[in-house]
Write an enzyme that holds these catalytic residues in place. Structure first.
Site, short mmCIF file in Angstrom:
data_model
loop_
_atom_site.label_atom_id
_atom_site.label_comp_id
_atom_site.label_asym_id
_atom_site.label_seq_id
_atom_site.Cartn_x
_atom_site.Cartn_y
_atom_site.Cartn_z
N GLU A 98 0.81 -1.20 0.00
CA GLU A 98 0.00 0.00 0.00
C GLU A 98 0.85 1.26 0.00
OE1 GLU A 98 -1.77 -0.90 3.69
OE2 GLU A 98 -0.37 0.33 4.79
N CYS A 111 3.25 8.26 1.65
CA CYS A 111 3.95 7.18 2.36
C CYS A 111 3.99 5.98 1.44
CB CYS A 111 3.20 6.76 3.62
SG CYS A 111 3.02 8.07 4.84
N CYS A 118 6.73 -7.58 6.71
CA CYS A 118 7.94 -7.10 7.39
C CYS A 118 8.42 -8.17 8.37
CB CYS A 118 7.64 -5.81 8.16
SG CYS A 118 9.11 -5.11 8.94
N CYS A 122 7.67 -5.86 15.21
CA CYS A 122 7.32 -4.90 16.28
C CYS A 122 5.92 -5.25 16.81
CB CYS A 122 7.35 -3.46 15.75
SG CYS A 122 8.95 -3.02 15.07
N CYS A 125 2.58 -3.42 15.79
CA CYS A 125 2.40 -3.14 14.37
C CYS A 125 1.68 -4.29 13.67
CB CYS A 125 3.77 -2.92 13.75
SG CYS A 125 3.75 -2.96 11.96
N GLY A 193 6.87 -2.49 5.71
CA GLY A 193 8.23 -3.01 5.63
C GLY A 193 9.28 -2.13 6.26
N GLU A 194 10.46 -2.71 6.44
CA GLU A 194 11.63 -1.99 6.97
C GLU A 194 12.53 -1.68 5.77
OE1 GLU A 194 13.23 -0.61 9.82
OE2 GLU A 194 14.50 -0.20 8.10
N SER A 225 12.17 5.97 7.05
CA SER A 225 11.90 5.66 8.46
C SER A 225 12.36 4.24 8.77
CB SER A 225 10.40 5.79 8.72
OG SER A 225 10.10 5.35 10.02
N SER A 248 12.18 5.04 14.45
CA SER A 248 11.04 4.64 15.26
C SER A 248 11.57 4.18 16.62
CB SER A 248 10.34 3.50 14.51
OG SER A 248 9.10 3.23 15.04
N LEU A 249 11.46 5.05 17.63
CA LEU A 249 12.14 4.81 18.91
C LEU A 249 11.22 4.09 19.90
CD1 LEU A 249 14.95 5.50 20.00
CD2 LEU A 249 13.98 7.58 20.98
N ASN A 250 10.17 4.71 20.30
CA ASN A 250 9.04 4.07 21.01
C ASN A 250 9.31 3.57 22.42
OD1 ASN A 250 7.70 4.41 18.55
ND2 ASN A 250 8.44 2.45 17.81
N ASN A 324 -2.95 3.62 18.05
CA ASN A 324 -4.29 3.45 17.54
C ASN A 324 -4.70 2.00 17.72
OD1 ASN A 324 -6.60 4.38 16.15
ND2 ASN A 324 -5.83 3.45 14.27
N CYS A 367 4.51 1.86 9.49
CA CYS A 367 4.16 0.61 8.82
C CYS A 367 2.72 0.63 8.37
CB CYS A 367 4.36 -0.53 9.78
SG CYS A 367 3.52 -0.22 11.30
S1 SF4 Z 1 6.80 -0.94 12.74
FE1 SF4 Z 1 7.90 -0.96 10.78
S2 SF4 Z 1 9.72 -2.21 11.22
FE2 SF4 Z 1 8.25 -2.66 12.86
S3 SF4 Z 1 7.12 -4.47 12.13
FE3 SF4 Z 1 5.97 -2.63 11.50
S4 SF4 Z 1 6.67 -2.25 9.39
FE4 SF4 Z 1 8.18 -3.58 10.37
#
Ligand code: SF4
Length: 383
Positions: A98, A111, A118, A122, A125, A193-194, A225, A248-250, A324, A367
């Site tokens: 997407e 985006c 991925c 995470c 996600c 994806g990463e 990102s 993406s720190l979190n 969310n 993501c």
């Molecule tokens: S946040 Fe990004 S890196 Fe982490 S699983 Fe989702 S898509 Fe992959």
């Protein structure tokens, strides 16, 4: 290099300009021919060699024998009340990815996805729960942009100013340069994806995006990102200098981050933040730290304090993204009070911080949480 995939024609959209020059050299053709073809593909949106009228018939026929120009059309477009347009693309092998177009104060940010699924897992996600299916090719990355540009051309109203009070992907709002003709202002690798796990395809795609003869985006309008793959961050900085980086720190402790981001076991916070300090940033540019606020996980004032300490000395801005809630998720959205307190703590200490509006909340931090929704939508249509 090999000039065609074994037994297959070469998709010219997999090649940045230098790759196309090598390809043409392999055919015994002059270097400037590559530039002509590159301009036809990215500036005139040519989809066949027949359109390239400044090439000889013989060259066009030779290219048609050995190569092709791929294209991608969305299988579905979902339009939100806030103007967000979500595109689902079905790839040649049936995989879905997407792209999401987000109007922010009259500036469209797109985006895009770098992988189908991925591998990073995470915990917050939705894409992570699908696992990795495969890397996208360079052509599949740039074709997302070209498809959205075509959509914008077909819908001129989308090119004018759209008022939307969402601050997702706030890239370089000080940049006074005009939007591209089709009004995509920023490109962000924040779809599925990463991207740093697919650098062999992402780097040529970025080169095509920022090439003055290609898609003509300023490098300050392209952002990648990442969840924090340290060696690949270094490679990105070396091979595509001057694009923007978002991390993406979190979380603010290793223990906390390992719970929600398995990548932290390989590259703990100190290593990641050192790599951020070393990342080549031109001029007054800043790294964006994305921070998904999750209730009871990372949303206290203690976290805000640690975040301030961790990022001190790094030219940065912080994007707070209230989690969310989605079907099947084990996490909860933070309260408005904790969002406000977190935001206030940072802003009172002169940190550049933006809290994303919840209307953009179905656009995930880094993501593609939308894939499930779009697939549902498609299934409903099919039913
Ligand atoms: S946040 Fe990004 S890196 Fe982490 S699983 Fe989702 S898509 Fe992959």
């Amino acid at each position: 290099m090999s000039f065609s995939d074994v037994g297959e024609k070469t998709d010219l959209k997999n090649l940045p300009l230098e790759g196309l020059e090598n390809y043409l050299r392999g055919m015994g053709k002059e270097r400037f021919r590559a530039m002509q073809i590159f301009k036809w593909i990215y500036q005139k949106s040519a989809e066949s060699f027949d359109e390239m009228t400044n090439l000889s018939k013989e060259l066009r026929a030779g290219l048609a024998d050995m190569a092709y120009i791929s294209t991608l059309e969305p299988s579905a477009i979902e339009v939100g009340s806030d103007g967000v347009r979500k595109y689902l693309f079905t790839l040649a092998d049936g995989n879905g990815v997407e792209a999401v177009l987000i109007p922010i104060e009259g500036r469209n940010t797109l985006c895009i996805s770098a992988q189908a699924g991925c591998a990073m897992g995470c915990a917050f996600c939705l894409t992570g729960t699908f696992g990795l299916t495969r890397n996208l090719k360079t052509s599949e990355i740039v074709n997302q942009i070209l498809a959205v540009k075509r959509d914008l051309k077909r819908n001129p109203a989308l090119q004018v100013e759209i008022s939307a009070d969402t601050s997702c992907c706030d890239i370089d709002e000080d940049d006074p340069s005009p939007a591209s003709p089709e009004s995509i202002r920023n490109i962000v690798f924040m779809g599925m994806g990463e991207p740093l796990n697919n650098l062999d395809n992402v780097i040529p795609a970025i080169k095509i995006m920022i090439d003055g003869n290609g898609l003509q985006f300023s490098n300050r309008r392209v952002t990648l990102s990442t969840c924090g793959l340290v060696p690949e961050m270094r490679r990105l900085g070396e091979e595509t200098p001057n694009i923007n980086l978002a991390v993406s720190l979190n979380a603010t402790t290793d223990e906390q981050r390992e719970k929600i981001m398995p990548v932290n076991r390989r590259y703990p916070l100190k290593m990641l933040l050192d790599a951020c300090r070393e990342f080549p940033l031109p001029g007054r540019r800043k790294i964006t730290f994305e921070y998904v606020l999750i209730r009871g996980m990372n949303d206290t004032l203690q976290d805000a304090k640690r975040l301030l300490l961790l990022t001190s000395g790094i030219p940065c801005k912080i994007n707070l993204i209230p989690f969310n809630e989605h079907e099947g998720s084990d996490f909860w959205a933070p309260s408005q009070e904790s969002i406000d307190a977190f935001h206030r703590y940072l802003i009172d200490r002169n940190v550049t911080v933006i809290t994303r509006d919840s209307r953009g909340g179905d656009i995930s931090a880094a993501c593609g949480q939308l894939k499930g929704k779009l697939l549902n939508h498609l299934e409903k249509d099919a039913g």
